[in-house]
Design a protein around this motif. Structure first.
Motif, mmCIF file in Angstrom:
data_model
loop_
_atom_site.group_PDB
_atom_site.id
_atom_site.type_symbol
_atom_site.label_atom_id
_atom_site.label_comp_id
_atom_site.label_asym_id
_atom_site.label_seq_id
_atom_site.Cartn_x
_atom_site.Cartn_y
_atom_site.Cartn_z
ATOM 1 N N SER A 37 -62.476 -59.595 14.992
ATOM 2 C CA SER A 37 -61.974 -59.263 16.188
ATOM 3 C C SER A 37 -60.395 -58.807 15.856
ATOM 4 O O SER A 37 -59.962 -58.129 16.718
ATOM 5 N N LYS A 38 -59.818 -59.317 14.634
ATOM 6 C CA LYS A 38 -58.729 -58.883 14.413
ATOM 7 C C LYS A 38 -58.683 -57.496 13.686
ATOM 8 O O LYS A 38 -57.714 -56.788 13.721
ATOM 9 N N LYS A 39 -59.722 -57.116 13.333
ATOM 10 C CA LYS A 39 -59.823 -56.053 12.714
ATOM 11 C C LYS A 39 -60.294 -54.683 13.601
ATOM 12 O O LYS A 39 -59.998 -53.398 13.398
ATOM 13 N N ARG A 40 -61.021 -55.096 14.604
ATOM 14 C CA ARG A 40 -61.298 -54.008 15.962
ATOM 15 C C ARG A 40 -61.903 -54.871 17.008
ATOM 16 O O ARG A 40 -61.982 -56.064 16.885
ATOM 17 N N LYS A 41 -62.185 -54.176 18.010
ATOM 18 C CA LYS A 41 -62.388 -54.780 19.488
ATOM 19 C C LYS A 41 -63.863 -54.791 19.133
ATOM 20 O O LYS A 41 -64.680 -53.971 18.852
ATOM 21 N N VAL A 42 -64.302 -56.062 19.677
ATOM 22 C CA VAL A 42 -65.694 -56.438 19.784
ATOM 23 C C VAL A 42 -66.116 -56.539 21.317
ATOM 24 O O VAL A 42 -65.465 -57.000 21.889
ATOM 25 N N ASP A 43 -67.068 -55.670 21.566
ATOM 26 C CA ASP A 43 -67.787 -55.633 22.787
ATOM 27 C C ASP A 43 -68.966 -56.582 23.185
ATOM 28 O O ASP A 43 -70.017 -56.408 22.472
ATOM 29 N N LYS A 44 -68.488 -57.725 23.568
ATOM 30 C CA LYS A 44 -69.554 -58.651 23.868
ATOM 31 C C LYS A 44 -70.813 -58.270 24.702
ATOM 32 O O LYS A 44 -71.888 -58.834 24.483
ATOM 33 N N LYS A 45 -70.569 -57.281 25.349
ATOM 34 C CA LYS A 45 -71.881 -56.911 26.318
ATOM 35 C C LYS A 45 -72.840 -56.035 25.409
ATOM 36 O O LYS A 45 -73.882 -56.062 25.652
ATOM 37 N N VAL A 67 -73.733 -63.475 8.664
ATOM 38 C CA VAL A 67 -73.478 -63.556 9.812
ATOM 39 C C VAL A 67 -72.933 -62.052 10.177
ATOM 40 O O VAL A 67 -72.299 -61.293 9.119
ATOM 41 N N ALA A 68 -73.514 -61.244 11.188
ATOM 42 C CA ALA A 68 -72.977 -59.860 11.268
ATOM 43 C C ALA A 68 -73.085 -59.608 12.739
ATOM 44 O O ALA A 68 -73.921 -60.314 13.556
ATOM 45 N N PHE A 69 -72.417 -58.593 13.004
ATOM 46 C CA PHE A 69 -72.439 -58.268 14.536
ATOM 47 C C PHE A 69 -73.372 -56.597 14.286
ATOM 48 O O PHE A 69 -73.171 -56.058 13.292
ATOM 49 N N PHE A 70 -74.230 -56.561 15.522
ATOM 50 C CA PHE A 70 -74.984 -55.284 15.430
ATOM 51 C C PHE A 70 -74.875 -54.644 16.794
ATOM 52 O O PHE A 70 -74.741 -55.437 17.814
ATOM 53 N N LYS A 71 -75.048 -53.411 17.058
ATOM 54 C CA LYS A 71 -75.210 -52.477 18.097
ATOM 55 C C LYS A 71 -76.582 -52.528 18.468
ATOM 56 O O LYS A 71 -77.407 -51.798 17.388
ATOM 57 N N PRO A 72 -77.260 -52.578 19.570
ATOM 58 C CA PRO A 72 -78.830 -52.300 19.800
ATOM 59 C C PRO A 72 -78.973 -50.954 19.489
ATOM 60 O O PRO A 72 -80.245 -50.872 19.012
ATOM 61 N N PHE A 124 -71.635 -51.665 9.222
ATOM 62 C CA PHE A 124 -71.118 -53.130 9.702
ATOM 63 C C PHE A 124 -71.047 -53.891 8.722
ATOM 64 O O PHE A 124 -71.160 -53.706 7.366
ATOM 65 N N GLU A 125 -69.968 -55.038 8.870
ATOM 66 C CA GLU A 125 -69.309 -55.812 8.016
ATOM 67 C C GLU A 125 -70.287 -57.084 8.371
ATOM 68 O O GLU A 125 -70.376 -57.759 9.427
ATOM 69 N N ASN A 126 -70.618 -57.483 7.089
ATOM 70 C CA ASN A 126 -71.118 -59.091 7.332
ATOM 71 C C ASN A 126 -70.382 -59.956 6.193
ATOM 72 O O ASN A 126 -69.749 -59.590 5.502
ATOM 73 N N TRP A 127 -70.987 -61.514 6.546
ATOM 74 C CA TRP A 127 -70.320 -62.169 5.642
ATOM 75 C C TRP A 127 -71.748 -62.832 5.337
ATOM 76 O O TRP A 127 -72.606 -63.172 5.831
ATOM 77 N N LYS A 178 -52.857 -62.008 8.667
ATOM 78 C CA LYS A 178 -52.939 -61.664 9.995
ATOM 79 C C LYS A 178 -54.262 -62.211 10.709
ATOM 80 O O LYS A 178 -54.582 -62.361 11.764
ATOM 81 N N PHE A 179 -55.454 -62.721 9.681
ATOM 82 C CA PHE A 179 -56.357 -63.175 10.219
ATOM 83 C C PHE A 179 -56.466 -65.053 10.319
ATOM 84 O O PHE A 179 -57.393 -65.473 10.781
#
Length: 181
Positions: A37-45, A67-72, A124-127, A178-179
């Motif tokens: 979220s500090k690197k970019r805007k995350v769209d919860k929807k 852990v990672a965010f994905f877009k459908p 995508f960025e994952n941990w 910043k994180f």
């Protein structure tokens, strides 16, 4: 009496598998969300949070969390049984090997997020975090941001193993100030 003690010991060693504590898992996910979220805007929807849990090596009793965010629109063939909610984010547990983790999240209505519409490679960025049987972090990846990850996780009260090794490069790690709150 000896039989009862023996039965109790067998039961304990049979069912004493690695399983992360709920608070530690939630803190890892919160740390990842804060970092992204500090690197970019995350769209919860329109972004899905995926969390996987795997036994790394059973003889060492290590396990890993990714852990990672994905877009459908970039997801295809990801296997998951349920959809959960975590702090307003839709969450899936692809190929989950640990059923106790499912109880750590609130289940919501199932949705099929495998909606790949384009062949563009989505970066995508994952941990990736490896923990030992004492729930202490032993390894962090990706290596170039492991210093930031460690700072964030330490601020979330996760413990690091004595065997954890900080890996540094000639290239300095990104500024983590910043994180961290």
């Amino acid at each position: 009496m000896r039989k009862i003690l023996l039965i109790i010991l067998i039961f304990f060693f049979t069912f004493n598998k690695s399983a992360i504590k709920k608070q530690d898992l939630h803190n890892i996910i919160k740390g990842y969300i804060e970092y992204i979220s500090k690197k970019r805007k995350v769209d919860k929807k329109n972004e899905i949070l995926a969390v996987t849990f795997h036994d790394q090596t059973k003889e060492k009793s290590e396990y890993s969390i990714d852990v990672a965010f994905f877009k459908p629109e970039f997801m295809e063939g990801i296997q998951y049984n349920n959809v959960y909610i975590f702090e307003g984010y839709k969450l899936i547990l692809p190929n989950n090997e640990c059923k106790s983790i499912e109880k750590m999240f609130k289940k919501v209505a199932y949705e099929n997020f495998n909606q790949k519409k384009t062949i563009v490679n989505y970066d995508f960025e994952n941990w990736h975090i490896v923990l030992d049987k004492k729930d202490e972090v032993t390894f962090l990846s990706p290596i170039p941001i492991s210093g930031c990850m460690k700072s964030i996780l330490m601020s979330k009260k996760l413990k690091f193993s004595d065997s954890y090794e900080d890996i540094t490069f000639s290239n300095p790690s990104p500024d983590c100030s910043k994180f961290i709150h």
